[in-house]
Each structure stands twice: as structure tokens, then as C-alpha cells.
Design a protein around this motif. Structure first.
Motif, PDB file in Angstrom:
ATOM      1  N   ASP A 119       0.627  -1.616 -11.169  1.00 19.67           N
ATOM      2  CA  ASP A 119       0.694  -2.194  -9.822  1.00 19.67           C
ATOM      3  C   ASP A 119       0.990  -3.692  -9.943  1.00 19.67           C
TER       4      ASP A 119
ATOM      5  N   SER B 246       0.838  -1.212   0.000  1.00 20.74           N
ATOM      6  CA  SER B 246       0.000   0.000   0.000  1.00 20.74           C
ATOM      7  C   SER B 246       0.863   1.248   0.000  1.00 20.74           C
TER       8      SER B 246
ATOM      9  N   LYS C  24       5.262  -7.655  -1.814  1.00 20.56           N
ATOM     10  CA  LYS C  24       5.055  -9.085  -1.534  1.00 20.56           C
ATOM     11  C   LYS C  24       6.261  -9.990  -1.798  1.00 20.56           C
TER      12      LYS C  24
HETATM   13  C1  LIG Z   1      -2.273  -5.390  -6.549  1.00 17.25           C
HETATM   14  C2  LIG Z   1      -2.068  -5.017  -5.106  1.00 17.25           C
HETATM   15  N1  LIG Z   1      -1.658  -3.767  -4.805  1.00 17.25           N
HETATM   16  C3  LIG Z   1      -1.440  -3.390  -3.541  1.00 17.25           C
HETATM   17  C4  LIG Z   1      -1.657  -4.264  -2.500  1.00 17.25           C
HETATM   18  C5  LIG Z   1      -1.433  -3.809  -1.092  1.00 17.25           C
HETATM   19  O1  LIG Z   1      -0.317  -4.436  -0.534  1.00 17.25           O
HETATM   20  P1  LIG Z   1      -0.168  -4.599   1.038  1.00 17.25           P
HETATM   21  O2  LIG Z   1      -1.245  -5.521   1.484  1.00 17.25           O
HETATM   22  O3  LIG Z   1       1.212  -5.160   1.224  1.00 17.25           O
HETATM   23  O4  LIG Z   1      -0.300  -3.236   1.634  1.00 17.25           O
HETATM   24  C6  LIG Z   1      -2.077  -5.562  -2.769  1.00 17.25           C
HETATM   25  C7  LIG Z   1      -2.326  -6.513  -1.679  1.00 17.25           C
HETATM   26  O5  LIG Z   1      -2.915  -7.552  -1.832  1.00 17.25           O
HETATM   27  C8  LIG Z   1      -2.296  -5.953  -4.116  1.00 17.25           C
HETATM   28  O6  LIG Z   1      -2.726  -7.191  -4.437  1.00 17.25           O
END
Ligand SMILES: Cc1ncc(COP(=O)(O)O)c(C=O)c1O
Length: 484
Positions: A283, A142, A312
Motif C-alpha cells: 500500500d 480506499s 493521493k
Molecule cells: C496507506 C494508506 N492507504 C489507504 C488510504 C486511504 O486513502 P483515501 O483516504 O484516499 O481513501 C490512506 C489514507 O490516508 C493511506 O494512508
């Protein structure tokens, strides 16, 4: 492998007679731990999506193990964070080496792993998209998305962006504003910077009722139409500039149900962005790092991004390190000067050491080939399964990101109850197959919460792919029977 349980400590704490102590010695069951969890942990995250939350005690390869040491085949690998399997020896050893040398360092100082990891990411992205750029590190997906949005505002002076229906970009305020589901924003007041959401090319349920064979990408034509004349409200005919600063995309929708777009779609969308001064923000938090058989999933689609957000699997899930790559003109020192953004744990040495080893592993072995081969084999097994179960309405995938869309017996009407029953049944940990007792770890996504999104380890053994098919078969049979 029984573990000490809270028992008396939890009870004493509940009556307020004793200070809370870390439970460590008394024998106990998961039921005791659940009782304590119910009182001391917030329920605001996703644990309590499950009717009966489950504890795990250890993990290895493609498996999680509960406290009876029952193996659970994991077909989701922490939402695609653990692409190289649990307990990957090389990544673990790299972290252990870093622990023994420089485990902590404030982010205003440099360490070698940080620079080498950035160099490998820059190099990999240059080979992917032919563009020069730089990397900025963050913590969690995020926050990477937040910083991608900062970069967009800094470059364009504008804040409105396009994003997709069914897209998911995280739960911080900025990321929620560009995530389509209103329920994530609803309790938190107005989001003035909410994205403009347009339909994703979800061909199994085409939002325009078209068929892929004959549609000529009608969906992207609908976005192009916004730029045909100035009265659509999207752009100015005087400057040719769009009111929208960027288009934020997931090349394959993750939480939206592992939806793979048709060939040609992103090529046209990227051209449209270029022609109207909109940045293309890619993303890759969920689909990056070879989930689809490429470093970045967008590589499949003949489109070049301006910004890439990742997280991730960068560290194989060992550390929340994340980051963004951007073209030099957006992120060079003049455009993105010191102090533009900052986080204490960004570029932390344990994370960069893990990330560096992950990148080395990807560079040494042909994961493009391996993922394509394993992905096609799993797809074939799942198509067999779909022939036996009319409730599987759609099977699709790219590399090792695959989807099973669970429907009513008509193969189309979404069946959230059956998908949820399958998820719960797998977690019970008592599926009997070949004289063994096993569990199955699944995740549910999709617009109707009826899609089993499959993201197994990229190193999963062929026999585990076959076991995955057998376990899914068993779970489907049992859930359908108990529904009667
Ligand atoms: C495409 C995408 N963007 C952003 C995020 C957000 O990542 P985080 O959960 O590490 O904050 C996710 C999480 O699943 C995601 O799948």
C-alpha cells in the motif's frame, strides 16, 4: 480577502422560514461560516478533530492562506497528496488543457492520457521492481485497496490476510477490516474478514522490548515461526500453503506515525510470502510518488510486491484518481477479465491528465537525489531541535517522510497532550517570527497520537525547512510554557 458569509441566510434557514440559499454576497466572518457548517455539514469526517476548525482561502507552494492572507507553512501537504506543491503550474496547466479538450468521458471509452499514464506507471514500476504488470485505475485510496483485495481473492480463492498493527488502509468496509484500529470498526458490527494483525518493526518502542543493534530482526523471526510447523494455525504441511492469501503492508507506516522499518525486514517478509503462496500487497497510497525519495517506498527495502495500491499524490491532490498495479499473471485479461470491477469516475480524463503531468515531472528531474538531500537537511535540523527539547523522544525519517515523537521530559513516555497542543497552536495562525505573523500546519499520527508526521512539499525551499525548524521550536516553547 473577506468572503461573503451566510449571516441572515443561516439564521433564516435555522428557523425554517426560508429555503437554504448559497451564501455569496453579505460580508461576514469565519465565525458565521462555522455556525453554518455546524448545522449543515456532517461531523463524521475528521474536521472536528480540531477544537477550532479552520477555513483556508487560498494556497500556493508550501503555504495555505487564511482570509486575512496569513501564510501557514504546511508541513503535511494534505497527508502527502500534494507532493509537488500547491498550485503547481505544470500540473494545473495540464488540467486546464484537458478542460478545454475532453474533460468528461465515461470509463468504457478510451482517451489517450489514460493509456499514456498507465504506460508510464507500468514502466516506472518495471524499473523499480523488474516485473511486468498492468495498471487499473480507481477513485480514492480506499477503493484502490478494495480492488487490491478483490485481486487477491480472485487469484487465491482465499480471503484471510495478514496486516500490521498500526497500519492504516482507509475507511471503506474492506479497508477498515485490514486497518488495525478497532475504533474504526467498533460501531459497525462484525467484520468476518478482519485481518490478522502482527506487530510492525517499530524500533523506538519495540513490541518485544529488543534493541535494533542486537535484535537480529526478532520481530520478523516471530512471523517466520508461524511457518515452522503446521500447529501454529497459519499453514498446511500437506500443501505448504498458508491459510492467509496475502500480507498487506505499508513499507513506511503513514497514519501509524511515519515509522521506518530496519534494513532487511521486508526482504525476509517478502521471502516468507513467496515460499508460502501469500501475495505481497504494497500500500503506497501515502508513501508513493517520491515521498521517500523513490517512486515506491518499498524500493528501499529489497522486496518485490505482487500488487501496489496508490492514490493521493498521483494527481498532486488535484483529483481523487487512484489505482493498482499488479503482476501480469494477476491482472492480465484472463485473470482479471472485463467487468471484474468498475467505478464511474475511475480513469476520469481530468485525473489522468494531472497524473500524466506528475509522472512527466518525476521523470524529468532527479527527485531521488533532491528528496534525499532535502530530507537529510531537515533531519539534521530536527535532530538539533531534539537536543534543545528533551520532549522530542525520537526523530527519524526516510526522504521527506519524517517523524517527531513527542514525549514527556523523560524522552519516552508518550505525550499526546503536548502533541495536540502543538497542532492547535500552529493552526491559530498568530506565531510571531522575524517580524512576521504565521501559522503552521501539522498532522498528528502514531499509536499514541503523539507523533508529528512531517510530509513537506518535495520542492520546499531550504529557507522554509529552516523556518519549519524555527516554527516547531517556537510552538514547543510556547506549549510547554502554557502547560506550567
Ligand atoms: C496507506 C494508506 N492507504 C489507504 C488510504 C486511504 O486513502 P483515501 O483516504 O484516499 O481513501 C490512506 C489514507 O490516508 C493511506 O494512508
Amino acid at each position: 480577502m473577506e468572503r461573503g458569509a451566510p449571516g441572515d441566510t443561516a439564521r433564516a434557514w435555522r428557523t425554517g422560514k426560508e429555503a437554504m440559499l448559497p451564501p455569496h454576497s453579505a460580508p461576514g466572518s469565519d465565525a458565521d461560516w462555522l455556525a453554518l457548517e455546524a448545522e449543515v455539514c456532517s461531523h463524521g469526517d475528521t474536521v472536528h478533530y480540531a477544537r477550532q476548525p479552520r477555513f483556508f482561502a487560498r494556497s500556493h507552494g508550501s503555504y495555505l492562506y487564511d482570509n486575512r492572507d496569513t501564510p501557514y507553512l504546511d508541513l503535511q501537504m494534505w497527508y502527502s497528496a500534494v507532493n509537488l506543491g500547491y498550485g503547481n503550474e505544470r500540473v494545473n496547466a495540464a488540467v486546464a488543457r484537458q478542460l478545454g479538450t475532453l474533460p468528461q468521458l465515461a470509463p468504457q471509452y478510451l482517451h489517450y492520457e489514460r493509456v499514456e499514464l498507465a504506460a508510464r506507471l507500468v514502466d516506472g514500476t518495471r524499473r523499480a521492481f523488474g516485473a511486468a504488470g498492468r495498471v487499473h485505475f480507481d477513485v480514492g485510496g480506499s477503493q484502490a485497496v478494495e480492488d487490491a483485495l478483490k485481486l487477491v481473492r480472485l487469484r487465491t480463492g482465499r480471503q484471510r490476510v495478514y496486516a500490521f498493527e498500526g497500519g492504516y488502509h482507509g475507511r471503506t468496509l474492506g479497508a477498515s477490516a485490514i486497518t488495525s484500529a478497532y475504533r474504526y470498526r467498533e460501531p459497525f458490527g462484525e467484520f468476518g474478514d478482519r485481518a490478522e494483525f502482527v506487530p510492525f518493526p517499530y524500533c523506538f518502542r519495540c513490541p518485544y522490548g529488543k534493541r535494533r543493534e542486537t535484535c537480529e530482526l526478532y520481530c520478523v523471526a516471530q512471523i517466520e515461526r508461524k511457518f515452522e510447523h503446521p500447529y501454529t494455525g497459519a499453514w498446511s504441511s500437506r500443501t505448504g500453503r498458508s491459510e492467509f492469501a496475502a500480507f498487506v503492508v505499508e513499507p513506511v507506516q503513514g497514519t501509524g506515525g511515519y515509522v521506518v522499518p530496519p534494513p532487511g525486514y521486508f526482504e525476509r517478509l517478502a521471502r516468507l510470502c513467496r515460499e508460502h503462496g501469500m501475495l505481497l500487497v504494497d500500500d503506497e497510497v501515502q508513501m508513493g510518488f517520491y515521498r521517500t525519495g523513490r517512486l515506491w517506498a518499498l524500493e528501499h527495502f529489497d522486496a518485490q510486491p505482487d500488487v501496489v495500491a496508490f492514490g493521493k499524490a498521483l494527481t498532486n491532490g488535484l483529483n481523487p484518481l487512484s489505482g493498482i498495479w499488479a503482476r501480469e499473471e494477476l491482472i492480465g485479461p484472463d485473470a482479471f477479465p472485463p467487468g471484474t470491477t468498475h467505478s464511474t469516475f475511475a480513469a476520469n480524463p481530468l485525473g489522468t491528465a494531472a497524473g500524466l503531468e506528475v509522472m512527466k515531472i518525476f521523470e524529468e528531474r532527479d527527485y531521488a537525489l533532491a528528496v534525499e538531500r532535502k530530507g537529510s537537511y531537515l533531519l539534521e535540523l530536527l535532530r538539533d531541535l531534539a537536543r534543545a527539547h528533551p520532549e522530542i523522544g525520537d526523530v527519524d525519517g526516510l526522504g521527506l517522510a519524517l517523524r517527531l515523537e513527542i514525549c514527556q521530559a523523560d524522552g519516552y513516555t508518550p505525550n499526546q497532550e503536548l502533541a495536540d497542543a502543538m497542532f492547535q497552536r500552529g493552526l491559530a495562525g498568530d506565531l510571531r517570527i522575524g517580524g512576521r505573523e504565521l501559522g503552521l500546519v501539522l498532522d498528528i499520527g502514531g499509536y499514541y497520537k503523539n507523533v508529528i508526521t512531517l510530509a513537506p512539499s518535495l520542492d520546499i525551499a531550504d529557507e522554509d525547512l529552516e523556518l519549519a525548524r524555527d516554527l516547531l521550536d517556537l510552538v514547543l516553547i510556547e506549549c510547554k510554557q502554557s502547560d506550567r
